[in-house]
Scaffold this motif. Structure first.
Motif, short mmCIF file in Angstrom:
data_model
loop_
_atom_site.label_atom_id
_atom_site.label_comp_id
_atom_site.label_asym_id
_atom_site.label_seq_id
_atom_site.Cartn_x
_atom_site.Cartn_y
_atom_site.Cartn_z
N LEU A 210 54.03 50.06 43.82
CA LEU A 210 53.08 49.10 44.55
C LEU A 210 51.64 49.06 44.03
CD1 LEU A 210 51.99 47.78 47.11
CD2 LEU A 210 51.41 50.05 48.15
N LEU A 211 51.17 49.93 43.41
CA LEU A 211 49.92 49.69 42.65
C LEU A 211 49.69 48.80 41.84
CD1 LEU A 211 48.77 53.66 42.72
CD2 LEU A 211 47.76 51.68 44.20
N PRO A 212 50.69 48.96 40.71
CA PRO A 212 50.65 47.68 39.78
C PRO A 212 50.84 46.25 40.40
CG PRO A 212 52.15 49.34 38.76
CD PRO A 212 51.88 49.61 40.45
N GLU A 213 51.50 46.30 41.48
CA GLU A 213 51.67 44.97 41.82
C GLU A 213 50.54 44.44 42.63
OE1 GLU A 213 55.13 44.23 44.35
OE2 GLU A 213 56.53 44.99 42.85
N LEU A 214 49.80 45.68 43.47
CA LEU A 214 48.68 45.27 44.07
C LEU A 214 47.50 44.90 43.35
CD1 LEU A 214 47.73 45.02 47.10
CD2 LEU A 214 47.44 47.46 47.15
N LEU A 215 47.50 45.66 42.00
CA LEU A 215 46.38 45.30 41.23
C LEU A 215 46.60 43.79 40.56
CD1 LEU A 215 46.18 49.12 39.38
CD2 LEU A 215 44.44 47.82 40.72
N ALA A 216 47.69 43.45 40.31
CA ALA A 216 48.20 42.21 39.76
C ALA A 216 47.46 41.19 40.58
CB ALA A 216 49.44 41.82 39.43
N VAL A 217 47.84 41.27 42.19
CA VAL A 217 47.52 40.34 42.99
C VAL A 217 45.98 40.26 43.18
CG1 VAL A 217 47.59 39.78 45.44
CG2 VAL A 217 49.92 40.45 44.13
N LEU A 218 45.24 41.26 43.21
CA LEU A 218 43.99 41.34 43.17
C LEU A 218 43.14 40.74 42.15
CD1 LEU A 218 43.38 44.86 44.91
CD2 LEU A 218 43.63 42.49 46.07
N ALA A 219 43.88 41.18 40.85
CA ALA A 219 43.10 40.50 39.81
C ALA A 219 43.16 39.01 39.65
CB ALA A 219 43.83 41.18 38.55
N ALA A 220 44.14 38.28 40.30
CA ALA A 220 44.14 36.86 40.40
C ALA A 220 43.27 36.17 41.04
CB ALA A 220 45.57 36.62 40.49
N GLN A 221 42.58 36.87 42.07
CA GLN A 221 41.71 36.62 43.16
C GLN A 221 40.14 36.60 42.80
OE1 GLN A 221 43.32 35.38 45.85
NE2 GLN A 221 44.93 36.28 44.69
N ASP A 222 39.53 35.61 43.28
CA ASP A 222 38.05 35.73 43.14
C ASP A 222 37.18 36.77 43.58
OD1 ASP A 222 38.43 33.09 41.63
OD2 ASP A 222 37.97 32.16 43.57
N GLY A 223 36.14 37.29 42.79
CA GLY A 223 35.49 38.34 43.39
C GLY A 223 36.00 39.99 42.83
N VAL A 224 35.40 40.90 43.44
CA VAL A 224 35.64 42.25 43.03
C VAL A 224 36.44 42.87 44.27
CG1 VAL A 224 34.55 44.28 42.33
CG2 VAL A 224 33.41 42.39 41.88
N SER A 225 37.34 43.82 43.88
CA SER A 225 38.11 44.37 44.95
C SER A 225 38.10 45.80 44.65
CB SER A 225 39.44 43.63 44.86
OG SER A 225 40.16 43.94 43.53
N GLU A 226 38.73 46.51 45.67
CA GLU A 226 38.82 48.06 45.54
C GLU A 226 40.29 48.32 46.23
OE1 GLU A 226 35.91 50.41 47.38
OE2 GLU A 226 36.23 49.62 49.27
N ILE A 227 40.96 49.43 45.91
CA ILE A 227 42.05 49.85 46.56
C ILE A 227 41.74 51.34 47.28
CG2 ILE A 227 44.58 50.36 46.30
CD1 ILE A 227 44.86 48.42 44.14
N ILE A 228 41.94 51.49 48.27
CA ILE A 228 41.70 52.96 48.93
C ILE A 228 42.98 53.53 49.39
CG2 ILE A 228 40.53 54.08 50.75
CD1 ILE A 228 38.32 51.76 50.88
#
Length: 373
Positions: free
Chosen positions: A23-41
Motif C-alpha cells: 500500500l505505502l508505495p502506491e499511496l506515495l506515488a498517488v500523493l506525489a502526483a498531486q499538488d501541495g504537500v502531503s503526509e501519511i499517518i
C-alpha cells in the motif's frame, strides 16, 4: 480551496505488515502526483507482527510518513480517531490498510473537494461478493438505523472518505468513548457526496470482522444513535399488559358465569416463563444503554499512544537523515526513495509517559483523545 492544499492520509492497521509493504508505495506515488504537500499517518492498533519494524524503516526513508503506535489494541474506531486527531492537512483521507480501498480513487475525491464538496465518501456498488446472511444483516441494520426518525447513515458507505478540515475539526469536538465512526461522519453533516466503487479482493490476511463482532458493531451503532429500542420495549410492555388484563378478565367472567375451573398449572407456568423472557430481554436492552452511560462517566481516554515516529506535515528541513534500518525479514516489496531529512522519534518518551506528548496530536483536547490531561 487553496491551489496547493495540504493533505493527510490516515491508515489504521492491525497486523497488516504484508499489505502495508504494498500500500505505502502506491499511496506515495498517488500523493506525489498531486499538488501541495502531503503526509501519511499509519496508526498501529496493537499489531503483533512485524509492522513496527516495517514502519520504522519506511519513516526513515520518507519524512512524510508518521507512525503512531497505540499502547494496545483499542479497536479500529479508536485507531481511526487517533489518526484524525493527529492529521494536520486541509483535507484528510481515511482508508484501510488491506488494499480494499484503492488509492487511485484519491484524485477523483480531491477533484470533488476542490469543487466545494466538504466530504466525499466511497459507496460499494454491489455486495454480491458477500454471503446472503451478511447482505440480509446489512439491509436490516440500515433499515433500523433509518427507522423512527433515526440518523440517516448512508447505506453501503464505509470509512473510505475524504473530509475537509472543517469536518475534521467538528469530529474532534465529539467526546464520546463508544465511537461508531460511520454514525459520527453522518451526524456532523456538511455537504457530502458519494462516489461508487467496487472494493478489490484483500491481498493478504483475512478480515477480522466475524459475524459476532459485526453484530456487536451493529448494536453499538443502534444504541449510539437511536433510542427506538427503549421505546419498542415500552410499547411491547404496554401491549402485553393489556392482553394479560383482558385474558384475566375473561377467566374471571367465565368462572363466575359458567363455573369453569381456573386454568391449571401448565397454563400458569407457560405465562410466567413467557413474561420472564420478556422482562429479561427488556432489561438487556436497558442494560446496553446503561453500560454506555457507565463508559462515558468514567471518562477514560479513547486511546493511548506508545510511540510516535516521523514528522509528516511538521517537516520543515533539518539535518541529513541517518541510514535506514534494515528491512525486516519476510516482508514483501521494498521501500524506495530518498533519505532527505531527519524524522523525529519520540517513542521512548511516550512509552514512559503512557500517553502522547502535547505536540504529537495537534488540536488535541485533553481527556478526549490520546491520553489523560
Amino acid at each position: 480551496m487553496r491551489e496547493s492544499p495540504t493533505l493527510s492520509c490516515v491508515v489504521p492497521c492491525l497486523n497488516e505488515q504484508a499489505n502495508l509493504a504494498i500500500l505505502l508505495p502506491e499511496l506515495l506515488a498517488v500523493l506525489a502526483a498531486q499538488d501541495g504537500v502531503s503526509e501519511i499517518i499509519v496508526v498501529d492498533d496493537g499489531s503483533t507482527d512485524g509492522t513496527p519494524e516495517l514502519m520504522r524503516h519506511w519513516v526513515c526513508l520518507h519524512p512524510e510518513i508518521v507512525y503512531l503506535r497505540l499502547s494496545r489494541n483499542f479497536g479500529k474506531e479508536a485507531a481511526l480517531t487517533a489518526g484524525i486527531e493527529a492529521a494536520r492537512g486541509d483535507a484528510v483521507i481515511c482508508l484501510d490498510a488491506d488494499m480494499q480501498h484503492p488509492p487511485d480513487m484519491i484524485p477523483a475525491m480531491l477533484a470533488r473537494w476542490r469543487d466545494g464538496v466538504q466530504m466525499v465518501y466511497a459507496v460499494r456498488a454491489s455486495r454480491h461478493d458477500e454471503t446472503r446472511l451478511k447482505r440480509l444483516g446489512t439491509r436490516v441494520f440500515y433499515a433500523l438505523m433509518h427507522g423512527a426518525g433515526g440518523l440517516r447513515v448512508p447505506a453501503n458507505a464505509g470509512d473510505f472518505r475524504l473530509m475537509d478540515r472543517a469536518v475534521v475539526d467538528a469530529l474532534k469536538q465529539l467526546p464520546e468513548r463508544d465511537r461508531f465512526m460511520k454514525g459520527l461522519f453522518a451526524w456532523v453533516g456538511f455537504e457530502s457526496e458519494a462516489i461508487s466503487y467496487m472494493p478489490p479482493e484483500r491481498l493478504h490476511g483475512v478480515s477480522r470482522f466475524r459475524p459476532l463482532k459485526l453484530l456487536g458493531f451493529a448494536i453499538d451503532g443502534l444504541t449510539a444513535f437511536t433510542t427506538w429500542p427503549l421505546r419498542l420495549i415500552s410499547l411491547v410492555g404496554a401491549c402485553l399488559s393489556l392482553v394479560a388484563f383482558l385474558y384475566g378478565l375473561f377467566i374471571i367472567i367465565t368462572h363466575l358465569l359458567f363455573g369453569d375451573p381456573v386454568r391449571g398449572w401448565a397454563t400458569l407456568i407457560s405465562v410466567i416463563l413467557f413474561f420472564s423472557g420478556v422482562n429479561l430481554m427488556s432489561l438487556g436492552v436497558v442494560g446496553e444503554y446503561v453500560s454506555r452511560i457507565f463508559t462515558e462517566v468514567k471518562a477514560r481516554p479513547i486511546y493511548l499512544v506508545r510511540e510516535t515516529v516521523g514528522q509528516g506535515l511538521a517537516l520543515a528541513g533539518g539535518p541529513t537523515r541517518p541510514a535506514a534500518p534494515p528491512m525486516p525479514d519476510g516482508v514483501a516489496g521494498h521501500a524506495s526513495g530518498p533519505a532527505p531529512n531527519d524524522a523525529s522519534d519520540q517513542g521512548d518518551a511516550h512509552a514512559q509517559a503512557g500517553r502522547p506528548a502535547s505536540g504529537d496530536l495537534p488540536g488535541h483536547a485533553p481527556g478526549i483523545g490520546g491520553g489523560p490531561p
